[in-house]
Design a protein around this motif. Structure first.
Motif, PDB file in Angstrom:
ATOM      1  N   VAL A 174      26.884  21.428 -53.458  1.00 42.45           N
ATOM      2  CA  VAL A 174      25.905  21.979 -52.655  1.00 42.45           C
ATOM      3  C   VAL A 174      25.300  20.797 -51.906  1.00 42.45           C
ATOM      4  O   VAL A 174      24.808  20.778 -50.575  1.00 42.45           O
ATOM      5  CB  VAL A 174      24.834  22.961 -53.197  1.00 42.45           C
ATOM      6  CG1 VAL A 174      23.601  23.196 -52.447  1.00 42.45           C
ATOM      7  CG2 VAL A 174      25.532  24.051 -53.954  1.00 42.45           C
ATOM      8  N   PHE A 175      25.091  19.715 -52.553  1.00 45.48           N
ATOM      9  CA  PHE A 175      24.404  18.467 -51.806  1.00 45.48           C
ATOM     10  C   PHE A 175      25.482  17.943 -51.019  1.00 45.48           C
ATOM     11  O   PHE A 175      24.863  17.530 -50.016  1.00 45.48           O
ATOM     12  CB  PHE A 175      24.010  17.329 -53.005  1.00 45.48           C
ATOM     13  CG  PHE A 175      22.720  17.652 -53.854  1.00 45.48           C
ATOM     14  CD1 PHE A 175      21.947  18.899 -53.728  1.00 45.48           C
ATOM     15  CD2 PHE A 175      22.314  16.634 -54.556  1.00 45.48           C
ATOM     16  CE1 PHE A 175      20.879  19.197 -54.285  1.00 45.48           C
ATOM     17  CE2 PHE A 175      21.156  16.774 -55.441  1.00 45.48           C
ATOM     18  CZ  PHE A 175      20.475  17.950 -55.255  1.00 45.48           C
ATOM     19  N   GLU A 176      26.495  17.983 -51.325  1.00 45.07           N
ATOM     20  CA  GLU A 176      27.651  17.534 -50.370  1.00 45.07           C
ATOM     21  C   GLU A 176      27.659  18.398 -49.018  1.00 45.07           C
ATOM     22  O   GLU A 176      27.689  17.868 -47.819  1.00 45.07           O
ATOM     23  CB  GLU A 176      29.042  17.761 -50.980  1.00 45.07           C
ATOM     24  CG  GLU A 176      29.334  16.890 -52.135  1.00 45.07           C
ATOM     25  CD  GLU A 176      29.587  15.580 -51.822  1.00 45.07           C
ATOM     26  OE1 GLU A 176      29.652  15.132 -50.836  1.00 45.07           O
ATOM     27  OE2 GLU A 176      29.762  14.678 -52.696  1.00 45.07           O
ATOM     28  N   LEU A 177      27.428  19.504 -49.161  1.00 40.67           N
ATOM     29  CA  LEU A 177      27.399  20.535 -47.937  1.00 40.67           C
ATOM     30  C   LEU A 177      26.192  20.095 -47.048  1.00 40.67           C
ATOM     31  O   LEU A 177      26.184  20.153 -45.957  1.00 40.67           O
ATOM     32  CB  LEU A 177      27.244  22.068 -48.478  1.00 40.67           C
ATOM     33  CG  LEU A 177      27.588  22.964 -47.563  1.00 40.67           C
ATOM     34  CD1 LEU A 177      29.093  22.976 -47.325  1.00 40.67           C
ATOM     35  CD2 LEU A 177      27.283  24.559 -48.360  1.00 40.67           C
ATOM     36  N   ALA A 178      25.223  20.121 -48.011  1.00 37.37           N
ATOM     37  CA  ALA A 178      23.700  19.632 -47.178  1.00 37.37           C
ATOM     38  C   ALA A 178      23.847  18.410 -46.269  1.00 37.37           C
ATOM     39  O   ALA A 178      23.583  18.167 -45.484  1.00 37.37           O
ATOM     40  CB  ALA A 178      22.614  19.667 -47.999  1.00 37.37           C
ATOM     41  N   LEU A 179      24.580  17.408 -47.022  1.00 34.35           N
ATOM     42  CA  LEU A 179      24.713  15.937 -46.282  1.00 34.35           C
ATOM     43  C   LEU A 179      25.549  16.340 -45.085  1.00 34.35           C
ATOM     44  O   LEU A 179      25.361  15.639 -43.983  1.00 34.35           O
ATOM     45  CB  LEU A 179      25.625  15.117 -47.351  1.00 34.35           C
ATOM     46  CG  LEU A 179      24.698  14.483 -48.584  1.00 34.35           C
ATOM     47  CD1 LEU A 179      25.339  13.897 -49.598  1.00 34.35           C
ATOM     48  CD2 LEU A 179      23.491  13.446 -47.787  1.00 34.35           C
ATOM     49  N   ARG A 180      26.605  16.829 -45.082  1.00 36.46           N
ATOM     50  CA  ARG A 180      27.420  17.313 -44.068  1.00 36.46           C
ATOM     51  C   ARG A 180      26.655  18.014 -42.803  1.00 36.46           C
ATOM     52  O   ARG A 180      26.712  17.652 -41.870  1.00 36.46           O
ATOM     53  CB  ARG A 180      28.554  18.090 -44.359  1.00 36.46           C
ATOM     54  CG  ARG A 180      29.908  17.465 -45.065  1.00 36.46           C
ATOM     55  CD  ARG A 180      30.372  16.310 -44.481  1.00 36.46           C
ATOM     56  NE  ARG A 180      31.354  17.242 -43.133  1.00 36.46           N
ATOM     57  CZ  ARG A 180      32.248  16.458 -42.714  1.00 36.46           C
ATOM     58  NH1 ARG A 180      32.572  15.299 -42.971  1.00 36.46           N
ATOM     59  NH2 ARG A 180      32.511  16.833 -41.449  1.00 36.46           N
ATOM     60  N   TRP A 181      25.960  18.975 -43.287  1.00 36.15           N
ATOM     61  CA  TRP A 181      25.160  19.605 -42.309  1.00 36.15           C
ATOM     62  C   TRP A 181      24.180  18.811 -41.512  1.00 36.15           C
ATOM     63  O   TRP A 181      24.078  18.835 -40.333  1.00 36.15           O
ATOM     64  CB  TRP A 181      24.031  20.580 -43.278  1.00 36.15           C
ATOM     65  CG  TRP A 181      23.465  21.791 -42.217  1.00 36.15           C
ATOM     66  CD1 TRP A 181      24.020  22.916 -42.071  1.00 36.15           C
ATOM     67  CD2 TRP A 181      22.350  21.837 -42.029  1.00 36.15           C
ATOM     68  NE1 TRP A 181      22.942  23.686 -41.342  1.00 36.15           N
ATOM     69  CE2 TRP A 181      21.971  22.876 -41.152  1.00 36.15           C
ATOM     70  CE3 TRP A 181      21.222  20.509 -41.790  1.00 36.15           C
ATOM     71  CZ2 TRP A 181      20.787  23.108 -40.411  1.00 36.15           C
ATOM     72  CZ3 TRP A 181      20.125  20.891 -41.200  1.00 36.15           C
ATOM     73  CH2 TRP A 181      19.855  21.993 -40.453  1.00 36.15           C
ATOM     74  N   LEU A 182      23.400  17.794 -42.535  1.00 41.24           N
ATOM     75  CA  LEU A 182      22.586  16.958 -41.811  1.00 41.24           C
ATOM     76  C   LEU A 182      23.364  16.012 -40.810  1.00 41.24           C
ATOM     77  O   LEU A 182      22.817  15.597 -39.823  1.00 41.24           O
ATOM     78  CB  LEU A 182      21.784  16.123 -42.908  1.00 41.24           C
ATOM     79  CG  LEU A 182      20.882  16.998 -43.763  1.00 41.24           C
ATOM     80  CD1 LEU A 182      20.420  16.165 -44.911  1.00 41.24           C
ATOM     81  CD2 LEU A 182      19.604  17.231 -42.924  1.00 41.24           C
ATOM     82  N   GLN A 183      24.459  15.215 -41.363  1.00 41.69           N
ATOM     83  CA  GLN A 183      24.949  14.512 -40.249  1.00 41.69           C
ATOM     84  C   GLN A 183      25.575  15.140 -39.091  1.00 41.69           C
ATOM     85  O   GLN A 183      25.420  14.458 -38.016  1.00 41.69           O
ATOM     86  CB  GLN A 183      26.396  14.073 -41.187  1.00 41.69           C
ATOM     87  CG  GLN A 183      25.973  12.690 -42.112  1.00 41.69           C
ATOM     88  CD  GLN A 183      27.221  12.846 -43.436  1.00 41.69           C
ATOM     89  OE1 GLN A 183      28.331  13.773 -43.295  1.00 41.69           O
ATOM     90  NE2 GLN A 183      26.886  11.963 -44.354  1.00 41.69           N
ATOM     91  N   GLU A 184      25.946  16.619 -39.420  1.00 41.34           N
ATOM     92  CA  GLU A 184      26.513  17.069 -38.110  1.00 41.34           C
ATOM     93  C   GLU A 184      25.330  17.310 -37.229  1.00 41.34           C
ATOM     94  O   GLU A 184      25.422  17.755 -36.072  1.00 41.34           O
ATOM     95  CB  GLU A 184      27.272  18.272 -38.176  1.00 41.34           C
ATOM     96  CG  GLU A 184      28.651  17.986 -38.915  1.00 41.34           C
ATOM     97  CD  GLU A 184      29.266  19.114 -39.881  1.00 41.34           C
ATOM     98  OE1 GLU A 184      28.776  20.219 -39.575  1.00 41.34           O
ATOM     99  OE2 GLU A 184      30.219  18.841 -40.272  1.00 41.34           O
TER     100      GLU A 184
END
Lengths: 327, 123
Positions: A174-184
């Motif tokens: 879930v943290f990985e998903l959030a990191l991607r979301w933020l980067q994008e």
């Protein structure tokens, strides 16, 4: 401690004959806070000492430093914002370490009391709007008067969170998903770079029956996107169960924004949402970090260990933000 | 095979003793630490009860999404890496459902009173 404080106070407070009732307050692992009364013939004066701990501190690379904290509090005080007056900067001859002494402001910082006690029932409906106004005041402090502070960007914040998270070597999809979301969705530099308080939330706000009385703990102050402060106070972790009231469990985003705009500043709601996601992830990473310090550091306490089991709270909140389910 | 009572029963007995007999006699900072300690024992009891079932189901879901076998730790590592690389995202069939399910199972152990969890449980 009381004797050292007494000597210190006598050296700069005319007429003071010592101090009484010195107690260490719970809270900050990275900073010590003491409460005491200055004994004076005209009546005792409540005061607070904030100083660097002996030894271990939290994330020193992020901290603004106690001298910067003192000057920010004083600047806020002089600008008419709810901020305690700084009375004294510690000197080497005080033998109290580094830090400062400020006036003590009466009121409550414990979230559950603020959200449930009858004495705050009049204040609660006013708080979100008041805090919007206070944040506008903080963001309006002139940059030329500020002490030296870090310049933070969304990209830097994402990089730091990712580095901290990876250092734990524990997979969290879930943290990985959030990191991607933020980067994008990194919105890039803000229209205006301002002072950002950096930790504007329950625990760092003194509340009275009349509303907000003081903003504390400028340890994480920096220069950056002012919308960060608005997003951080909406993070679900600071709602303490009142999850339908995004601002600290007592108010709506609309009230917060209205108070901010009435004070002459503009709100970018998309950026606020971006920073709310960032803040939720940030608190999750901080929970993991405290657990790591329980393992490796001198503070082998059950409280720190159990905070590690709160990071899953931020995972459900991230999913509610990024992938909401229908009722 | 180890004998009875089970670890879960023993931990519950200790937690109940501390909660009912000791906590009322303790004040100040130690009362706070005792409350956190009891919470920790309750958490361990929930994990002992729920972990086996939820771990098995999680591993099965992961094997299906990732198309590979491995320990639960290895599978989660692969999933994390593939999300980080952008190979999997919320559009990937079954991924959102898997993350929700897994997170709900964590909350059931960690913080079953967390308001977001209770709200989602009712959905």
């Amino acid at each position: 401690m009381q004797a050292l404080l007494g000597d210190c106070v006598a050296s700069w407070y005319p007429g003071a004959s010592g101090v009484t009732g010195a107690v260490r307050l719970s809270g900050g692992a990275s900073q010590e806070t003491w409460s005491f009364d200055i004994v004076h013939p005209d009546g005792n004066v409540g005061a607070i000492l904030r100083r660097a701990p002996q030894g271990y501190g939290a994330a020193p690379s992020r901290a603004a430093g106690l001298n910067a904290e003192a000057s920010l509090m004083q600047l806020a005080h002089e600008a008419g914002l709810p901020s305690p007056r700084v009375m004294h900067l510690l000197q080497p001859q005080d033998r109290l370490g580094t830090g400062f002494i400020m006036e003590r402001v009466d009121g409550e910082t414990i979230p559950r009391k603020i959200l449930r006690d009858e004495q705050f029932s009049q204040a609660r409906p006013l708080l979100a709007r008041q805090l919007g106004k206070v944040l506008a005041g903080i963001h309006g402090l002139p940059l030329t008067q500020l002490p030296k502070l870090r310049r933070m960007t969304a990209a830097k914040e994402i990089t730091e969170l990712e580095r901290d998270y990876r250092s734990f070597e524990w997979p969290r999809p879930v943290f990985e998903l959030a990191l991607r979301w933020l980067q994008e969705r990194d919105p890039g530099p803000p229209a205006e770079v301002t002072l950002v308080h950096g930790d504007f939330r329950h625990g760092n706000l003194i509340i009275g029956p009349d509303g907000v009385r003081a903003v504390l703990d400028w340890e994480l102050a920096h220069l950056g996107d002012p919308m960060e402060d608005l997003g951080w106070i909406c993070v679900n972790s600071w709602r303490f169960g009142e999850i339908d009231k995004p601002v600290g469990g007592f108010g709506s985003r609309e009230e917060l924004f209205a108070g901010y705009q009435a004070a002459g500043r503009r709100v970018d709601a998309d950026r606020v949402m971006f920073w709310e996601v960032m803040g939720t992830l940030r608190w999750g990473v901080m929970c993991c970090g405290m657990m790591q310090r329980f393992r490796t550091g001198p503070e082998h306490s059950i409280e720190r260990a159990m905070i590690g089991r709160r990071s899953s709270e931020t995972e459900i909140d991230l999913l509610r933000l990024l992938s909401p389910r229908q009722p | 095979m180890q004998d009875e009572p089970s670890p879960e029963e023993l931990i519950k007995a200790v937690a109940d003793f501390l909660r009912n007999d000791i906590a009322p006699q303790i004040g100040g900072h130690h009362a706070f630490k005792l409350r956190v300690s009891i919470n920790a024992l309750d958490l361990v009891a929930r994990q002992l009860k729920l972990e086996q079932g939820s771990d098995a189901a999680e591993a099965a879901r992961l094997s299906q999404i990732l198309g590979t076998q491995g320990s639960l730790g290895e599978l989660n590592k692969v999933l994390a890496d593939r999300i980080a690389k952008g190979e999997l995202d919320l559009q990937t069939p079954g991924l959102a459902r898997h993350l929700w399910q897994t997170t709900m199972e964590k909350l059931a152990v960690d913080q079953p009173n967390y308001a977001s969890y209770k709200r989602e449980l009712a959905k």
